[in-house]
Design a protein around this motif. Structure first.
Motif, PDB file in Angstrom:
ATOM      1  N   ILE A 290      -3.875   3.121   7.995  1.00  0.00           N
ATOM      2  CA  ILE A 290      -2.749   2.184   8.062  1.00  0.00           C
ATOM      3  C   ILE A 290      -3.059   0.941   7.240  1.00  0.00           C
ATOM      4  O   ILE A 290      -4.099   0.306   7.416  1.00  0.00           O
ATOM      5  CB  ILE A 290      -2.440   1.769   9.514  1.00  0.00           C
ATOM      6  CG1 ILE A 290      -2.057   2.980  10.369  1.00  0.00           C
ATOM      7  CG2 ILE A 290      -1.304   0.744   9.538  1.00  0.00           C
ATOM      8  CD1 ILE A 290      -1.747   2.635  11.821  1.00  0.00           C
ATOM      9  N   LYS A 291      -2.138   0.580   6.355  1.00  0.00           N
ATOM     10  CA  LYS A 291      -2.310  -0.616   5.534  1.00  0.00           C
ATOM     11  C   LYS A 291      -1.083  -1.517   5.683  1.00  0.00           C
ATOM     12  O   LYS A 291       0.045  -1.046   5.818  1.00  0.00           O
ATOM     13  CB  LYS A 291      -2.473  -0.244   4.059  1.00  0.00           C
ATOM     14  CG  LYS A 291      -3.646   0.688   3.780  1.00  0.00           C
ATOM     15  CD  LYS A 291      -4.977   0.022   4.071  1.00  0.00           C
ATOM     16  CE  LYS A 291      -6.153   0.971   3.803  1.00  0.00           C
ATOM     17  NZ  LYS A 291      -7.449   0.371   4.161  1.00  0.00           N
ATOM     18  N   PHE A 292      -1.315  -2.829   5.646  1.00  0.00           N
ATOM     19  CA  PHE A 292      -0.236  -3.815   5.692  1.00  0.00           C
ATOM     20  C   PHE A 292      -0.058  -4.404   4.292  1.00  0.00           C
ATOM     21  O   PHE A 292      -1.001  -4.953   3.716  1.00  0.00           O
ATOM     22  CB  PHE A 292      -0.563  -4.930   6.683  1.00  0.00           C
ATOM     23  CG  PHE A 292      -0.593  -4.480   8.121  1.00  0.00           C
ATOM     24  CD1 PHE A 292       0.534  -4.582   8.931  1.00  0.00           C
ATOM     25  CD2 PHE A 292      -1.759  -3.948   8.670  1.00  0.00           C
ATOM     26  CE1 PHE A 292       0.507  -4.167  10.252  1.00  0.00           C
ATOM     27  CE2 PHE A 292      -1.801  -3.533  10.000  1.00  0.00           C
ATOM     28  CZ  PHE A 292      -0.662  -3.637  10.790  1.00  0.00           C
ATOM     29  N   ALA A 293       1.149  -4.300   3.766  1.00  0.00           N
ATOM     30  CA  ALA A 293       1.398  -4.760   2.392  1.00  0.00           C
ATOM     31  C   ALA A 293       1.962  -6.173   2.332  1.00  0.00           C
ATOM     32  O   ALA A 293       1.914  -6.820   1.279  1.00  0.00           O
ATOM     33  CB  ALA A 293       2.356  -3.800   1.695  1.00  0.00           C
ATOM     34  N   GLY A 294       2.519  -6.675   3.445  1.00  0.00           N
ATOM     35  CA  GLY A 294       3.125  -8.000   3.433  1.00  0.00           C
ATOM     36  C   GLY A 294       4.474  -7.989   2.722  1.00  0.00           C
ATOM     37  O   GLY A 294       5.017  -6.940   2.384  1.00  0.00           O
ATOM     38  N   LEU A 295       5.012  -9.190   2.478  1.00  0.00           N
ATOM     39  CA  LEU A 295       6.292  -9.318   1.778  1.00  0.00           C
ATOM     40  C   LEU A 295       6.064  -9.076   0.293  1.00  0.00           C
ATOM     41  O   LEU A 295       5.179  -9.681  -0.305  1.00  0.00           O
ATOM     42  CB  LEU A 295       6.867 -10.715   2.003  1.00  0.00           C
ATOM     43  CG  LEU A 295       8.271 -10.985   1.449  1.00  0.00           C
ATOM     44  CD1 LEU A 295       9.297 -10.129   2.165  1.00  0.00           C
ATOM     45  CD2 LEU A 295       8.619 -12.457   1.594  1.00  0.00           C
ATOM     46  N   ARG A 296       6.862  -8.224  -0.315  1.00  0.00           N
ATOM     47  CA  ARG A 296       6.650  -7.827  -1.708  1.00  0.00           C
ATOM     48  C   ARG A 296       7.903  -7.987  -2.557  1.00  0.00           C
ATOM     49  O   ARG A 296       9.010  -7.812  -2.090  1.00  0.00           O
ATOM     50  CB  ARG A 296       6.184  -6.364  -1.776  1.00  0.00           C
ATOM     51  CG  ARG A 296       4.809  -6.114  -1.173  1.00  0.00           C
ATOM     52  CD  ARG A 296       3.748  -6.911  -1.904  1.00  0.00           C
ATOM     53  NE  ARG A 296       2.415  -6.611  -1.432  1.00  0.00           N
ATOM     54  CZ  ARG A 296       1.467  -6.022  -2.165  1.00  0.00           C
ATOM     55  NH1 ARG A 296       1.724  -5.677  -3.420  1.00  0.00           N
ATOM     56  NH2 ARG A 296       0.272  -5.798  -1.669  1.00  0.00           N
ATOM     57  N   GLU A 297       7.676  -8.313  -3.836  1.00  0.00           N
ATOM     58  CA  GLU A 297       8.765  -8.415  -4.800  1.00  0.00           C
ATOM     59  C   GLU A 297       9.177  -7.020  -5.281  1.00  0.00           C
ATOM     60  O   GLU A 297      10.357  -6.740  -5.453  1.00  0.00           O
ATOM     61  CB  GLU A 297       8.336  -9.264  -6.002  1.00  0.00           C
ATOM     62  CG  GLU A 297       8.041 -10.713  -5.674  1.00  0.00           C
ATOM     63  CD  GLU A 297       9.302 -11.518  -5.395  1.00  0.00           C
ATOM     64  OE1 GLU A 297      10.342 -11.213  -6.006  1.00  0.00           O
ATOM     65  OE2 GLU A 297       9.251 -12.432  -4.551  1.00  0.00           O
ATOM     66  N   ASN A 298       8.186  -6.161  -5.546  1.00  0.00           N
ATOM     67  CA  ASN A 298       8.466  -4.837  -6.133  1.00  0.00           C
ATOM     68  C   ASN A 298       8.711  -3.773  -5.060  1.00  0.00           C
ATOM     69  O   ASN A 298       8.038  -2.745  -4.995  1.00  0.00           O
ATOM     70  CB  ASN A 298       7.310  -4.410  -7.039  1.00  0.00           C
ATOM     71  CG  ASN A 298       5.976  -4.304  -6.302  1.00  0.00           C
ATOM     72  OD1 ASN A 298       5.717  -5.050  -5.373  1.00  0.00           O
ATOM     73  ND2 ASN A 298       5.141  -3.370  -6.726  1.00  0.00           N
ATOM     74  N   VAL A 299       9.709  -4.021  -4.191  1.00  0.00           N
ATOM     75  CA  VAL A 299       9.990  -3.094  -3.091  1.00  0.00           C
ATOM     76  C   VAL A 299      10.371  -1.710  -3.623  1.00  0.00           C
ATOM     77  O   VAL A 299      10.058  -0.694  -3.005  1.00  0.00           O
ATOM     78  CB  VAL A 299      11.122  -3.644  -2.187  1.00  0.00           C
ATOM     79  CG1 VAL A 299      11.255  -2.791  -0.927  1.00  0.00           C
ATOM     80  CG2 VAL A 299      10.838  -5.078  -1.801  1.00  0.00           C
ATOM     81  N   ASN A 300      11.030  -1.683  -4.788  1.00  0.00           N
ATOM     82  CA  ASN A 300      11.405  -0.395  -5.401  1.00  0.00           C
ATOM     83  C   ASN A 300      10.189   0.510  -5.563  1.00  0.00           C
ATOM     84  O   ASN A 300      10.242   1.713  -5.271  1.00  0.00           O
ATOM     85  CB  ASN A 300      12.019  -0.620  -6.782  1.00  0.00           C
ATOM     86  CG  ASN A 300      13.333  -1.371  -6.718  1.00  0.00           C
ATOM     87  OD1 ASN A 300      13.396  -2.464  -6.164  1.00  0.00           O
ATOM     88  ND2 ASN A 300      14.373  -0.796  -7.271  1.00  0.00           N
ATOM     89  N   ASP A 301       9.095  -0.063  -6.044  1.00  0.00           N
ATOM     90  CA  ASP A 301       7.887   0.730  -6.278  1.00  0.00           C
ATOM     91  C   ASP A 301       7.312   1.268  -4.968  1.00  0.00           C
ATOM     92  O   ASP A 301       6.756   2.373  -4.925  1.00  0.00           O
ATOM     93  CB  ASP A 301       6.829  -0.114  -7.005  1.00  0.00           C
ATOM     94  CG  ASP A 301       7.256  -0.501  -8.413  1.00  0.00           C
ATOM     95  OD1 ASP A 301       8.099   0.214  -8.985  1.00  0.00           O
ATOM     96  OD2 ASP A 301       6.770  -1.521  -8.929  1.00  0.00           O
ATOM     97  N   PHE A 302       7.441   0.490  -3.897  1.00  0.00           N
ATOM     98  CA  PHE A 302       6.944   0.944  -2.595  1.00  0.00           C
ATOM     99  C   PHE A 302       7.764   2.126  -2.090  1.00  0.00           C
ATOM    100  O   PHE A 302       7.220   3.102  -1.570  1.00  0.00           O
ATOM    101  CB  PHE A 302       6.967  -0.209  -1.581  1.00  0.00           C
ATOM    102  CG  PHE A 302       5.789  -1.125  -1.716  1.00  0.00           C
ATOM    103  CD1 PHE A 302       4.650  -0.933  -0.958  1.00  0.00           C
ATOM    104  CD2 PHE A 302       5.814  -2.163  -2.632  1.00  0.00           C
ATOM    105  CE1 PHE A 302       3.545  -1.764  -1.090  1.00  0.00           C
ATOM    106  CE2 PHE A 302       4.722  -3.004  -2.779  1.00  0.00           C
ATOM    107  CZ  PHE A 302       3.582  -2.814  -2.009  1.00  0.00           C
TER     108      PHE A 302
END
Length: 417
Positions: A290-302
């Motif tokens: 399990i990993k936490f990515a936080g708030l991200r700009e590139n949500v599309n890539d996720f």
């Protein structure tokens, strides 16, 4: 839909938005404001910050770059939140800050008194709404787009929402479920209209313009590993605890599966809920999966990196993440709360489970992990369901039509177009 010609002379709209927005919502707000400018004299942005000391919002930079006039207002909100970040000084500073904010908003509208002005509230806390509704005069009308998803609010908030509703000409919701919920929170004096074209948000997502390999590389996730994703703000009602609990069973059955939790909160790494979630992960020896990515700009890539989206909310109304995932052809496992059963047909675009049921959630995830063909079919079905002609133009026109009806003293309940 009415004519696309400019509808108002000497008419301006001021969009009131909170500073803390996801990258997707920032882009959506900017697109709608820019589009509405075509039909009005002008549209400007009033950007509300919860407390003095908060870093300037990315929305301010992006909106200004797009040619939108931005008015930045620093208010003083919840004291407990401010103390965590070190923003709170004393009560005198608290009162002085809000008086200053009130006068600044008042000045904006007095300066524009030669225009008929619409106040359009999109995403602000209750105290900012109330202060803005009191200060923003003279104005022709005030419209609020309902976005709250708090299942329970304290009495003082309900009283504030009731007061706010007195000053609103129209409250806009995106479903009948949201309409009932808005009333339960205190919007008892509001005339309510349903506007369902908010899924313009999902139009920003394109599977073929995203790179999931970037995300897998960052988090050291093998290209062949099945990646499960969760995308939402960090909030107890989003069901992250249940997701982490169910993951123990998923890992036992499919050890190579991985879970990526995407999303943040205004507290950042100091968020008590995030700290608690990470403790649960460590306690259950799930740190490797399990990993936490936080708030991200590139949500599309996720999204592009994910094989399955899981949305385990305890309470929800109309979650954008489901629309976004469907635009990316991703199968979904979600709880059947709010209007989600209207967005996903169980067994067709995804699997629906009961809220806070870790065993049922785990079984649904395992079922989809083991069936690649079913994942593909569900993803395609979701994409077909979600590919309609929603655009910024349609959203802006619906908003302008709403202004028209308020001014003409009409009450149109449904603005679906």
């Amino acid at each position: 839909m009415k004519s696309s010609k400019k509808k108002f002379k000497n008419f301006k709209s001021f969009f009131v938005v909170g500073h803390y927005l996801t990258p997707v919502l920032r882009k959506t707000i900017i697109e709608i404001i820019k589009e509405s400018k075509k039909y009005l004299e002008d549209s400007e942005l009033i950007l509300i910050y919860w407390w003095p000391g908060i870093e300037r919002s990315q929305l301010s930079k992006e909106a200004s770059k797009s040619g939108i006039v931005v008015h930045e207002i620093w208010m003083a909100g919840p004291i407990n939140q401010a103390k965590i970040h070190g923003w709170y000084k004393n009560f005198k500073h608290y009162i002085k800050t809000n008086i200053k904010a009130f006068l600044k908003i008042q000045k904006i509208f007095k300066k524009n008194s030669k225009f008929s002005c619409a106040l359009t509230i999109f995403h602000t806390p209750w105290y900012a709404e109330l202060l803005t509704l009191l200060a923003a005069r003279p104005r022709a009308l005030a419209v609020k787009f309902f976005t709250s998803t708090e299942p329970f609010v304290p009495v003082h908030k309900k009283i504030a929402f009731a007061l706010n509703s007195i000053f609103l000409n129209r409250l806009v919701v995106n479903s009948n479920e949201a309409k009932k919920f808005a009333m339960s929170l205190g919007h008892i004096f509001s005339k309510i209209s349903i506007m369902r074209n908010i899924d313009i948000v999902a139009r920003q997502f394109n599977k073929y313009k995203s790179d999931g390999n970037v995300v897998r590389k960052e988090f050291n996730i093998d290209k062949k590993a099945i990646l499960i994703g969760s995308v939402s703000r960090l909030d107890p009602i989003k069901g992250h605890k249940t997701l982490i609990e169910c993951w123990k069973k998923v890992q036992q059955k499919i050890p190579k599966s991985r879970l990526l939790i995407v999303g943040g909160s205004i507290y950042g790494e100091k968020d008590p809920y995030l700290i608690e979630l990470k403790k649960n992960v460590k306690k259950n020896n799930l740190e490797n999966s399990i990993k936490f990515a936080g708030l991200r700009e590139n949500v599309n890539d996720f999204y592009a990196a994910m094989d399955i989206l899981v949305h385990p909310s305890i309470f929800d109304l109309f979650p954008f993440t489901i629309l976004e995932a469907q635009s990316m052809k991703i199968p979904i496992v979600s709880t059947k709360v709010g209007t989600i059963p209207e967005m996903i047909s169980d067994g067709k675009e995804g699997i629906l489970v009961e809220k806070e049921n870790e065993h049922e959630l785990a079984d649904a995830i395992i079922k989809l992990i083991k069936n690649k063909n079913e994942r593909k079919i569900m993803g395609e079905n979701g994409y077909k369901r979600n590919t309609k002609t929603w655009t910024a133009e349609r959203a802006a026109k619906s908003c302008i039509n709403l202004y028209n009806d308020v001014i003409e003293r009409k009450w149109t309940e449904d603005y679906e177009c």
